[in-house]
Write a protein that holds these residues in place. Structure first.
Motif, PDB file in Angstrom:
ATOM      1  N   ARG A   1     -13.584 -19.290 -26.893  1.00 30.51           N
ATOM      2  CA  ARG A   1     -12.319 -18.819 -26.278  1.00 30.51           C
ATOM      3  C   ARG A   1     -11.666 -20.269 -25.867  1.00 30.51           C
ATOM      4  O   ARG A   1     -10.153 -20.218 -25.992  1.00 30.51           O
ATOM      5  CB  ARG A   1     -12.282 -18.219 -24.818  1.00 30.51           C
ATOM      6  CG  ARG A   1     -11.011 -17.893 -24.226  1.00 30.51           C
ATOM      7  CD  ARG A   1     -11.316 -16.497 -23.627  1.00 30.51           C
ATOM      8  NE  ARG A   1     -11.644 -16.560 -22.157  1.00 30.51           N
ATOM      9  CZ  ARG A   1     -11.065 -16.880 -21.098  1.00 30.51           C
ATOM     10  NH1 ARG A   1      -9.838 -17.160 -21.158  1.00 30.51           N
ATOM     11  NH2 ARG A   1     -11.691 -17.096 -19.953  1.00 30.51           N
TER      12      ARG A   1
ATOM     13  N   ASP B   1      -9.990 -20.861 -29.397  1.00 33.89           N
ATOM     14  CA  ASP B   1      -8.999 -19.995 -29.877  1.00 33.89           C
ATOM     15  C   ASP B   1      -7.712 -20.182 -28.925  1.00 33.89           C
ATOM     16  O   ASP B   1      -6.635 -19.992 -29.387  1.00 33.89           O
ATOM     17  CB  ASP B   1      -9.413 -18.398 -29.416  1.00 33.89           C
ATOM     18  CG  ASP B   1     -10.471 -17.962 -30.401  1.00 33.89           C
ATOM     19  OD1 ASP B   1     -10.489 -18.566 -31.324  1.00 33.89           O
ATOM     20  OD2 ASP B   1     -11.055 -16.907 -30.035  1.00 33.89           O
ATOM     21  N   GLN B   2      -7.687 -20.492 -27.524  1.00 28.04           N
ATOM     22  CA  GLN B   2      -6.650 -20.809 -26.649  1.00 28.04           C
ATOM     23  C   GLN B   2      -6.184 -22.280 -26.777  1.00 28.04           C
ATOM     24  O   GLN B   2      -5.245 -22.574 -26.167  1.00 28.04           O
ATOM     25  CB  GLN B   2      -6.933 -20.415 -25.206  1.00 28.04           C
ATOM     26  CG  GLN B   2      -7.109 -18.793 -25.240  1.00 28.04           C
ATOM     27  CD  GLN B   2      -7.169 -18.275 -23.936  1.00 28.04           C
ATOM     28  OE1 GLN B   2      -8.092 -17.745 -23.424  1.00 28.04           O
ATOM     29  NE2 GLN B   2      -6.008 -18.235 -23.091  1.00 28.04           N
TER      30      GLN B   2
ATOM     31  N   ASN C   1      -6.445 -19.901 -16.896  1.00 32.41           N
ATOM     32  CA  ASN C   1      -6.799 -18.644 -17.797  1.00 32.41           C
ATOM     33  C   ASN C   1      -7.872 -18.265 -17.410  1.00 32.41           C
ATOM     34  O   ASN C   1      -8.464 -17.387 -18.391  1.00 32.41           O
ATOM     35  CB  ASN C   1      -6.592 -19.223 -19.294  1.00 32.41           C
ATOM     36  CG  ASN C   1      -5.376 -19.718 -20.057  1.00 32.41           C
ATOM     37  OD1 ASN C   1      -4.697 -18.940 -20.407  1.00 32.41           O
ATOM     38  ND2 ASN C   1      -5.291 -20.943 -19.746  1.00 32.41           N
TER      39      ASN C   1
ATOM     40  N   PHE D   1      -6.264 -12.284 -22.751  1.00 32.87           N
ATOM     41  CA  PHE D   1      -6.164 -12.998 -24.251  1.00 32.87           C
ATOM     42  C   PHE D   1      -6.930 -12.079 -24.975  1.00 32.87           C
ATOM     43  O   PHE D   1      -8.191 -11.825 -24.805  1.00 32.87           O
ATOM     44  CB  PHE D   1      -6.616 -14.430 -24.174  1.00 32.87           C
ATOM     45  CG  PHE D   1      -6.016 -15.272 -25.145  1.00 32.87           C
ATOM     46  CD1 PHE D   1      -4.763 -15.599 -25.367  1.00 32.87           C
ATOM     47  CD2 PHE D   1      -6.802 -15.227 -26.535  1.00 32.87           C
ATOM     48  CE1 PHE D   1      -4.137 -16.291 -26.585  1.00 32.87           C
ATOM     49  CE2 PHE D   1      -6.453 -16.202 -27.530  1.00 32.87           C
ATOM     50  CZ  PHE D   1      -5.188 -16.509 -27.568  1.00 32.87           C
TER      51      PHE D   1
ATOM     52  N   THR E   1      -8.074 -11.721 -29.344  1.00 32.43           N
ATOM     53  CA  THR E   1      -8.015 -12.120 -30.947  1.00 32.43           C
ATOM     54  C   THR E   1      -8.623 -10.955 -31.785  1.00 32.43           C
ATOM     55  O   THR E   1      -9.353 -10.382 -31.217  1.00 32.43           O
ATOM     56  CB  THR E   1      -8.900 -13.392 -31.044  1.00 32.43           C
ATOM     57  OG1 THR E   1     -10.120 -13.188 -30.938  1.00 32.43           O
ATOM     58  CG2 THR E   1      -8.017 -14.605 -30.522  1.00 32.43           C
TER      59      THR E   1
ATOM     60  N   ASN F   1       1.236 -16.287 -24.540  1.00 31.60           N
ATOM     61  CA  ASN F   1       0.723 -17.422 -25.541  1.00 31.60           C
ATOM     62  C   ASN F   1       0.298 -16.675 -26.569  1.00 31.60           C
ATOM     63  O   ASN F   1      -0.445 -15.428 -26.580  1.00 31.60           O
ATOM     64  CB  ASN F   1      -0.578 -17.953 -25.023  1.00 31.60           C
ATOM     65  CG  ASN F   1      -0.012 -18.605 -23.451  1.00 31.60           C
ATOM     66  OD1 ASN F   1       1.034 -19.404 -23.385  1.00 31.60           O
ATOM     67  ND2 ASN F   1      -0.751 -18.274 -22.448  1.00 31.60           N
TER      68      ASN F   1
ATOM     69  N   ASN G   1      -1.058 -22.442 -32.356  1.00 35.35           N
ATOM     70  CA  ASN G   1      -1.058 -21.869 -31.078  1.00 35.35           C
ATOM     71  C   ASN G   1       0.165 -22.306 -30.387  1.00 35.35           C
ATOM     72  O   ASN G   1       0.918 -23.408 -30.515  1.00 35.35           O
ATOM     73  CB  ASN G   1      -1.910 -22.851 -30.036  1.00 35.35           C
ATOM     74  CG  ASN G   1      -3.273 -22.268 -30.156  1.00 35.35           C
ATOM     75  OD1 ASN G   1      -3.925 -23.021 -31.174  1.00 35.35           O
ATOM     76  ND2 ASN G   1      -3.840 -21.471 -29.552  1.00 35.35           N
TER      77      ASN G   1
ATOM     78  N   ASN H   1       2.383 -21.630 -26.834  1.00 37.58           N
ATOM     79  CA  ASN H   1       2.352 -21.440 -25.469  1.00 37.58           C
ATOM     80  C   ASN H   1       3.728 -21.311 -24.684  1.00 37.58           C
ATOM     81  O   ASN H   1       4.547 -22.008 -25.012  1.00 37.58           O
ATOM     82  CB  ASN H   1       1.588 -22.416 -24.412  1.00 37.58           C
ATOM     83  CG  ASN H   1       0.043 -22.492 -25.164  1.00 37.58           C
ATOM     84  OD1 ASN H   1      -0.509 -21.413 -25.335  1.00 37.58           O
ATOM     85  ND2 ASN H   1      -0.472 -23.985 -25.080  1.00 37.58           N
TER      86      ASN H   1
END
Length: 737
Positions: A105, A108-109, A120, A638, A640, A686, A702, A704
């Motif tokens: 994570r 990914d973020q 988050n 969040f 994916t 995001n 990414n 945001n």
């Protein structure tokens, strides 16, 4: 209307919308479990899984039969965490709310700092009141301590120097336990614990990755992570991590450069004994940082409407910090499956700042204000931490139980020097950046303190039946702090822990727990006796579910947190005390009631999800809302998804929403009247996408705050605020081998 009346009116509105329904939560949780089991079943082929990555274990060996799914896999959850207790327990077996922000994570973020993790994570929030500082809050109470590898390495950090904006490069994951956690941390607040777990040298093969990135505001970065064996047998392993990040900001003139280096080695002295040691250095150089926030009002009482790029600094302002850490751990497994762990960590944090704080309200035409306060500080914090822990199984009454006990010792020395300056009467806020630098005077002593914590703790998990476990723990802490002429001393402060977990089905458990924590205070009563420590108590009950062999965890919790013994002024002086000193008494503190829902993990192969909702109401003893600059309702999501069949199964897309309700403070306007300053509820969207160009090379994008939401945090004491980040993009490429 008085300030008190305004607060009570707002509190009534909040209370009317915050009805807790524990039964409804349980029904909802069962419905979630039923829905999850209806999802596509995992394929039968085995998956590569790393093993337990608790704070002080060997990454290459499983402890207690638990396997972790963090490092080396694409997971949003783990099967084990040891931040709540020293026992080996899965998330489902832990009778407290636990969230693990995994390496997957983080990637990914594109989470780069501790503050990114907070923003988050379910149940916690951050009030960023300046460019370089902020305050974490959880369930209505402030969080003022951080842990590294299960040890409260940074506690009561004086004169905050941006610790929460430290890099994540050297950490594998972050474990967040909400509620009081005194069993593991000792002194603190009944809010939460953030435990950063270091990366380990666990690979016997040459592996690693190199990543480069570029983003909005001319931000560029590179990150390298290399693991290898140093001998043919693989019993000596090393890992090196290096990071460099440099860029501007959405705030004019403000730039930040971050450098991180981390090196660690694992040496298997025998099949049962491993020596683990390493060192790290994090350096952060911030130019033209803000000290304080933007003014809420002009001098005529009208509201300001600044651009998000408005600077609160000068060209000579800076805030530079370094944090160096050295650690060594020795771990041994005995033939009877008992484990012993011995460790030492030394941390040295230095700060050097040249700052300016404008105060007052600017004239809407001329820009003139009342003045400014300049400050230049040189700070040093050194902390030494020692720990010893022994844990293992015990056979009793035909059942196996778990026992752990240990000792911790922490010494922190803090010193701050300041440079005086010759002030200027007025200045033009509109041309503030070009203001001449003050004539700084030589360094003089400003503040110093010495803090020591020593503690013995013990915990056990009693296996009453196949489906019923009881967890009991206790910690005895000696605490002493000297600061100037003030001395705080608490001996044998007892911190209990109690929990019960009952398996309702193969996948669903019910739990309840009681935890507490203490915080010493220096105030004295009318008889000149030091007040007892503030005590924070947490009560929590809920349901936890685990599916797909631990790949998916879900939970629902109802909690109450109460803080008592908070010092309250009596308005009287202590008789015979020189100089005259006010007397205090122990009063009621604040109470937080709320609930949380959370789900983390893989819903189906290639589909990861993190989602949670938090809602609570926190009031003082008079029924008034407290800490209103923090949200009391939050959504964190969040997800994916690896798109099957499209572009050869090489595309992963994802996104999420972070929503919070309105926040507010009361501040004195230019007329001296308390006025409510409010930020309405808002959501940040995001998005991300990653494409695997080859087996070793991937590209990621990414985005945001995609909707470019304009929002702010508050600096309550001075009627000021700071804008959050607008829309931003980061593109990166990663080569793994």
């Amino acid at each position: 209307m008085s300030l008190s009346s305004l607060r009570r009116q707002d509190a009534a509105v909040v209370r009317s919308s915050l009805a807790l329904r524990p039964l409804a939560l349980a029904v909802h949780m069962l419905a979630v479990g039923a829905a999850v089991t209806a999802l596509p079943v995992y394929a039968a082929e085995p998956t590569e899984e790393a093993v337990t990555l608790d704070a002080v274990s060997i990454t290459g060996e499983a402890e207690g039969g638990l396997s972790d799914v963090t490092e080396g896999t694409q997971s949003y959850t783990t099967r084990a965490a040891k931040t709540a207790t020293p026992l080996k327990m899965s998330l489902r077996e832990t009778p407290q709310s636990v969230t693990v922000v995994t390496q997957q994570r983080i990637q990914d973020q594109d989470l780069q700092t501790i503050a990114d993790v907070v923003n988050n994570t379910v149940g916690v929030s951050l009030n960023r009141y300046e460019t370089s500082r902020g305050q974490i809050n959880a369930r209505g109470f402030e969080l003022n301590s951080l842990m590294i590898d299960g040890v409260p390495t940074i506690y009561e950090q004086p004169w905050s120097s941006g610790e929460i904006f430290g890099s994540l490069a050297m950490y594998d994951r972050v474990e967040v336990v909400r509620g009081a956690n005194g069993l593991m941390t000792g002194a603190g607040d009944p809010s939460a614990s953030l435990n950063m777990v270091r990366k380990r040298a666990n690979s016997k093969e040459l592996t690693g990755s190199v990543e480069v990135s570029a983003g909005t505001w001319d931000t560029y970065g590179t990150l390298g992570d290399l693991s290898m064996a140093l001998n043919e047998e693989g019993t000596i392993r090393a890992r090196l991590v290096g990071e460099y990040n440099d860029g501007d900001s959405w705030i004019d003139h403000h730039t930040n450069k971050r450098e991180t280096f981390y090196g660690t080695m694992d040496i298997d002295l025998s099949e049962d004994t491993t020596l683990w040691f390493g060192a790290s250095r994090q350096e952060n150089n911030s130019d033209s940082p803000a000290w304080g926030g933007l003014p809420v009002w002009y001098s005529d009482g009208s509201e300001t409407n600044w651009s998000r790029s408005t600077s609160m600094s000068t060209d000579w302002s800076k805030w530079d910090t370094t944090y160096e850490s050295y650690f060594v751990n020795l771990e041994h497994t005995f033939a009877n499956d008992w484990h012993a762990k011995l460790g030492y960590t030394r941390g040295e944090r230095d700060g050097d700042s040249y700052l300016i704080y404008p105060f007052g309200s600017p004239d809407p035409v001329t820009g003139l204000m009342g003045g400014y306060g300049a400050g230049s500080y040189k700070t040093n914090t050194t902390q030494d931490d020692y720990y010893l822990q022994v844990d293992g199984p015990v056979e009793l009454f035909g059942r196996s139980h778990d026992v752990a006990f240990g000792y911790t010792h922490s010494d922190q020395d803090f010193d701050a020097d300041t440079r005086g300056y010759i002030p200027t009467a007025n200045y033009d806020f509109n041309d503030f950046y070009d203001m001449p630098e003050p004539d700084w005077q030589p360094l003089t002593d400003s503040d110093a303190s010495e803090t020591t914590q020593k503690a013995l703790y013990a915990a056990t998990r009693i296996n009453l039946a196949d489906d019923l476990k009881v967890i009991l723990g206790v910690r005895s802490t000696d605490y002493e702090k000297e600061q100037g002429n003030s001395k705080i001393k608490e001996d044998d402060e007892i911190t209990p822990y109690a929990g019960i977990v009952y398996d309702l089905t193969e996948n669903l458990s019910a739990y309840a727990s009681y935890t507490d924590i203490f915080l010493p205070q220096s105030q004295h009563d009318i008889n000149d006796n030091q007040l007892n420590p503030i005590v924070g108590e947490s009560y929590e009950t809920g349901l936890k579910a685990e599916f797909f062999d631990g790949r998916l965890n879900a939970s629902a919790a109802v909690f109450r947190i109460k803080q008592d013994n908070l010092a309250e002024s009596t308005g009287l002086f202590i008789p015979g005390k020189t100089p005259p000193t006010f007397a205090y008494e122990e009063g009621d503190g604040a109470t937080s009631d709320g609930f949380e829902l959370e789900i983390n993990g893989e819903l189906a192969p290639g589909w990861n999800l993190m989602a949670g909702y938090t809602q609570f109401d926190v009031e003082d003893a008079d029924g008034e809302d407290v800490n209103t600059q923090y949200p009391t309702k939050m959504i964190r999501t969040f997800t994916t998804y690896r798109v099957p069949g499209f572009l050869g199964d090489k595309l992963t897309i994802g996104g999420g929403v972070n929503w919070q309700d309105s926040i507010y403070v009361y501040a004195a306007n230019p007329s001296g009247v308390a006025e409510k300053v409010e930020q309405d509820a808002y959501a940040l969207v995001n998005l991300m996408a990653r494409y695997e160009i080859t087996e070793n090379l991937s590209a990621q994008l990414n985005a945001n705050n995609v909707t470019d939401e304009k929002y702010m945090d508050f600096f309550e004491a001075y009627g000021a605020f700071t804008y959050g980040a607008p829309r931003s993009l980061t593109a990166s490429a990663k080569y793994s081998f």
